[in-house]
Design a protein around this motif. Structure first.
Motif, mmCIF file in Angstrom:
data_model
loop_
_atom_site.group_PDB
_atom_site.id
_atom_site.type_symbol
_atom_site.label_atom_id
_atom_site.label_comp_id
_atom_site.label_asym_id
_atom_site.label_seq_id
_atom_site.Cartn_x
_atom_site.Cartn_y
_atom_site.Cartn_z
ATOM 1 N N TRP A 1 42.924 57.340 -35.135
ATOM 2 C CA TRP A 1 42.199 58.370 -34.410
ATOM 3 C C TRP A 1 43.185 59.243 -33.647
ATOM 4 N N THR A 2 42.786 60.469 -33.394
ATOM 5 C CA THR A 2 43.565 61.402 -32.590
ATOM 6 C C THR A 2 42.623 62.153 -31.665
ATOM 7 N N VAL A 3 43.159 62.704 -30.582
ATOM 8 C CA VAL A 3 42.346 63.497 -29.656
ATOM 9 C C VAL A 3 43.101 64.762 -29.250
ATOM 10 N N ARG A 4 42.350 65.851 -29.083
ATOM 11 C CA ARG A 4 42.900 67.125 -28.637
ATOM 12 C C ARG A 4 41.902 67.825 -27.742
ATOM 13 N N ASN A 5 42.426 68.646 -26.826
ATOM 14 C CA ASN A 5 41.595 69.547 -26.046
ATOM 15 C C ASN A 5 41.680 70.919 -26.704
ATOM 16 N N PRO A 6 40.613 71.380 -27.389
ATOM 17 C CA PRO A 6 40.690 72.656 -28.102
ATOM 18 C C PRO A 6 40.462 73.877 -27.213
ATOM 19 N N ASP A 7 40.105 73.658 -25.940
ATOM 20 C CA ASP A 7 39.777 74.774 -25.053
ATOM 21 C C ASP A 7 41.042 75.499 -24.620
ATOM 22 N N ASP A 8 40.946 76.799 -24.469
ATOM 23 C CA ASP A 8 42.102 77.610 -24.060
ATOM 24 C C ASP A 8 42.311 77.624 -22.552
ATOM 25 N N THR A 9 41.281 77.274 -21.782
ATOM 26 C CA THR A 9 41.366 77.467 -20.333
ATOM 27 C C THR A 9 41.027 76.232 -19.505
ATOM 28 N N GLU A 10 40.176 75.331 -19.999
ATOM 29 C CA GLU A 10 39.654 74.244 -19.171
ATOM 30 C C GLU A 10 40.178 72.886 -19.632
ATOM 31 N N PRO A 11 40.483 71.995 -18.686
ATOM 32 C CA PRO A 11 40.834 70.627 -19.072
ATOM 33 C C PRO A 11 39.613 69.859 -19.554
ATOM 34 N N VAL A 12 39.855 68.786 -20.282
ATOM 35 C CA VAL A 12 38.796 67.864 -20.656
ATOM 36 C C VAL A 12 39.032 66.559 -19.912
ATOM 37 N N HIS A 13 37.961 65.956 -19.408
ATOM 38 C CA HIS A 13 38.020 64.686 -18.678
ATOM 39 C C HIS A 13 37.209 63.639 -19.443
ATOM 40 N N PHE A 14 37.777 62.449 -19.600
ATOM 41 C CA PHE A 14 37.029 61.372 -20.229
ATOM 42 C C PHE A 14 37.530 60.023 -19.742
ATOM 43 N N HIS A 15 36.675 59.015 -19.908
ATOM 44 C CA HIS A 15 37.041 57.631 -19.621
ATOM 45 C C HIS A 15 37.462 56.961 -20.911
ATOM 46 N N TRP A 16 38.501 56.152 -20.813
ATOM 47 C CA TRP A 16 39.027 55.407 -21.956
ATOM 48 C C TRP A 16 39.041 53.941 -21.544
ATOM 49 N N ILE A 17 38.152 53.164 -22.162
ATOM 50 C CA ILE A 17 38.035 51.734 -21.866
ATOM 51 C C ILE A 17 38.618 50.963 -23.042
ATOM 52 N N ARG A 18 39.544 50.055 -22.761
ATOM 53 C CA ARG A 18 40.282 49.330 -23.796
ATOM 54 C C ARG A 18 40.105 47.823 -23.596
ATOM 55 N N LYS A 19 39.918 47.131 -24.702
ATOM 56 C CA LYS A 19 39.835 45.668 -24.682
ATOM 57 C C LYS A 19 40.417 45.136 -25.986
ATOM 58 N N ARG A 20 41.207 44.074 -25.914
ATOM 59 C CA ARG A 20 41.659 43.421 -27.137
ATOM 60 C C ARG A 20 40.467 42.749 -27.809
ATOM 61 N N TYR A 21 40.303 43.048 -29.091
ATOM 62 C CA TYR A 21 39.140 42.546 -29.808
ATOM 63 C C TYR A 21 39.299 41.057 -30.089
ATOM 64 N N ALA A 22 38.237 40.287 -29.818
ATOM 65 C CA ALA A 22 38.225 38.841 -30.068
ATOM 66 C C ALA A 22 37.655 38.599 -31.463
ATOM 67 N N ARG A 23 38.541 38.425 -32.439
ATOM 68 C CA ARG A 23 38.121 38.233 -33.829
ATOM 69 C C ARG A 23 37.544 36.830 -34.031
ATOM 70 N N ILE A 24 36.517 36.765 -34.895
ATOM 71 C CA ILE A 24 35.863 35.513 -35.224
ATOM 72 C C ILE A 24 35.769 35.419 -36.747
ATOM 73 N N ASP A 25 36.221 34.301 -37.322
ATOM 74 C CA ASP A 25 36.091 34.102 -38.762
ATOM 75 C C ASP A 25 34.630 34.200 -39.166
ATOM 76 N N GLY A 26 34.346 35.012 -40.179
ATOM 77 C CA GLY A 26 32.981 35.175 -40.658
ATOM 78 C C GLY A 26 32.191 36.261 -39.980
ATOM 79 N N VAL A 27 32.782 36.928 -38.969
ATOM 80 C CA VAL A 27 32.121 38.039 -38.271
ATOM 81 C C VAL A 27 32.936 39.304 -38.514
ATOM 82 N N ASP A 28 32.308 40.320 -39.065
ATOM 83 C CA ASP A 28 33.006 41.570 -39.364
ATOM 84 C C ASP A 28 33.379 42.318 -38.099
ATOM 85 N N VAL A 29 34.451 43.109 -38.183
ATOM 86 C CA VAL A 29 34.825 44.023 -37.100
ATOM 87 C C VAL A 29 33.847 45.201 -37.113
#
Length: 275
Positions: free
Chosen positions: A124-152
């Motif tokens: 994935w990639t992210v860009r601010n396409p606006d010429d004048t205004e900033p973009v604000h967002f929250h980015w929440i990150r967690k290491r995924y807990a993989r389980i055998d037999g359960v799809d991502v």
């Protein structure tokens, strides 16, 4: 168009009193919006014209499962290599401006209220396409807990406006939750929802549970019960709760009280290795 709070940066004047609502306790932390000034911003490798405020990071003996950033991208900025951890999953939630998100070549334009889930290893990639205004967002990150037999889980894009809130039982709609993921979908090991209280609504008991929380207030104000304390909170504040911290709230009005809520779900409790 929704009006979510986002930080303005800057620095307080020398005349400002030091007294503030910021606090860090053994069971919780409160980061008021006024603490998110220019002096506490961070930068990341491979991000251009971007700064961020780190609201939460794993701490041994406290909340250990997630990190949460408030990100501001100036016009034209962004990243083609946003994530350096191949095990990290993410949720992005836009609070102001326009964010161009590319997921494996497909382009999505997220405005205020836009929501995206990104599984571990996702391109994935992210860009601010606006010429004048900033973009604000929250980015929440967690290491995924993989389980055998359960799809991502698959990546998906949604928005606050697209998802109908679900009323909590017995509240006549005064307390509701916007759920972006089906709670019965066991592929997901975290939920990031929006909780809404109408003026005067309450959590009428002290919730005490194993899930950790990150809680960013999008709109309104309330009095929040955290462990043994009642704390006044408002839009732009962040609350960080470790497991089993008792919690409740009264929404103070005059408008709705809404917050973005992280919690870890759907996995066994990790056990210490055998001796």
């Amino acid at each position: 168009m929704p009006n979510y709070y986002r930080p303005a940066g800057g620095l307080p004047p020398q005349t400002q009193l030091l007294t503030d609502r910021a606090m860090f306790r053994t069971a919780y932390a409160v980061i008021p919006r006024g603490t998110n000034s220019d002096i506490v911003t961070s930068s990341l490798p491979f991000w251009e014209s971007t700064r961020l405020w780190v609201l939460a990071r794993p701490l041994s003996g406290f909340a250990e499962t997630f990190a949460q950033y408030m990100v501001e991208i100036a016009p034209g900025g962004g990243s083609d290599r946003p994530e350096s951890d191949p095990q990290a999953q993410a949720v992005l939630f836009v609070t102001a401006g326009t964010l161009t998100l590319r997921i494996t070549g497909a382009e999505h334009r997220l405005t205020a209220g836009g929501y995206a889930y990104l599984p571990p290893g996702q391109e994935w990639t992210v860009r601010n396409p606006d010429d004048t205004e900033p973009v604000h967002f929250h980015w929440i990150r967690k290491r995924y807990a993989r389980i055998d037999g359960v799809d991502v889980p698959d990546a998906f894009v949604s928005s606050d406006a697209e998802v109908e809130p679900v009323a909590m039982p017995g509240t006549e709609g005064r307390w509701s939750t916007t759920r972006f993921v089906d709670p019965a979908d066991l592929r997901h090991d975290m939920h990031v929802n929006i909780v809404t209280f109408e003026p005067g609504a309450a959590i009428p008991f002290a919730e005490t549970h194993v899930m950790e929380h990150g809680l960013y207030i999008l709109e309104g104000k309330a009095v929040y019960r955290l462990n043994e304390d009642w704390v006044e909170v408002q839009e732009g504040d962040f609350l960080w709760l470790r497991a089993f911290c008792p919690q409740a709230c009264y929404a103070g009005g005059p408008g709705r009280f809404r917050y973005l809520l992280y919690k870890d779900v759907n996995r066994h409790v990790p056990l210490s290795p055998p001796l």
